[in-house]
Design an enzyme around this catalytic site. Sequence first.
Site, PDB file in Angstrom:
ATOM      1  N   ASP A   1     -15.130  42.096 -15.379  1.00 17.45           N
ATOM      2  CA  ASP A   1     -13.962  41.252 -15.599  1.00 17.45           C
ATOM      3  C   ASP A   1     -14.363  39.780 -15.711  1.00 17.45           C
ATOM      4  OD1 ASP A   1     -10.932  40.933 -15.422  1.00 17.45           O
ATOM      5  OD2 ASP A   1     -11.565  39.673 -13.740  1.00 17.45           O
TER       6      ASP A   1
ATOM      7  N   GLU B   1     -15.760  41.623 -20.373  1.00 24.17           N
ATOM      8  CA  GLU B   1     -14.521  41.048 -20.893  1.00 24.17           C
ATOM      9  C   GLU B   1     -14.761  39.563 -21.152  1.00 24.17           C
ATOM     10  OE1 GLU B   1      -9.885  40.149 -19.631  1.00 24.17           O
ATOM     11  OE2 GLU B   1     -11.576  39.737 -18.304  1.00 24.17           O
TER      12      GLU B   1
END
Length: 344
Positions: free
Chosen positions: A215, A240
Amino acid sequence: MKKILLTSLLSLSFLGISFSQVPSQSTDIMLQAFAWDSYSTSKWTNITNQSDEIASYFSLVWLPPSGKHGGVDWNQNAMGYLPMFYFNQNSSFGTQAELISLISTLKAKGVKTIADIVINHRVGQTNWIDFPIETYKNITYSWGLETICNNDKITDCNASCATGYIGEPTGNDDTGISYNSGRDIDHTNSNVQNTIKAYLDFMKNDIGYSGWRYDLVKGYSGEFTKMYNNSANGYMSVGECYDFSYDVVLNWIIKTDYTSMAFDFPLKNQLNKVFNQGAAYTELSWLNGTTPQPCGLIHNENKRYAVTFVDNHDTGRTDGADGSCPLTGNVLAAYAYILSHPGI
């Protein structure tokens, strides 16, 4: 897709030489088995009950953050993107035992699970900085102010806005962008590095995950993703890097020394232009020199590092939060496009 199979990331194969946690000659198709606030729909027990159906279509399943976390009510109403514990995998989606059972069930049917790894930031138990002390394999991991970047938001605060405030963080400068909802972790700190390496070992060998979705990777330098990947040695890694710039996403992959894939946000941007906004189909093609190639990360020799998608839990949100940009036009055409092009 069937009625409870949520946002999915679909692909055809890509070819290449195998690197650590970047599968070569992959025909994987990945299901994102959750959406924003899908606590009841995406409970571990629900996904377990759907394992036969999932295994019929998908080879990878990306699960939401599965650790005990902070938020409004960690046990019921938090997505897990404010991590608190690493070695306690009880969350809004179910218990640690239910999670292990889900992963084991999917594995028996030939499906690998991808963990949502949130290591850019961390939250305390009762205040901004009282991170839990945890033990794994007889080693105790305890973090103090030295694990927080010295330019974290807390430096702009004081006792009036940070309950339990006990001083300024003493870590090094942040190596990426700041994130104000949690304490920015100093990844140059050896204690942080050793904790995260142990955490990934726990997630792989005790919980059963096969790979990682990292993330908010713009929050810390890609060299640390390389470090953690080389230690974890999972099946695959994807970051990400939430940016529509091809150069930004590719440069992050390069910074990891090609040990990780990335979500193809540049492609997502072009899909929106064409299938949401009615732009010409030529927007789906970029020149590589003088040769037309598919747009996005998949348009040249780096296509083997792409995970393509139409929408995910952030971009597909309907509340306008977190940079959401849902594709609400010709969704089937967008899926047809990614299904007929490279990338997981």
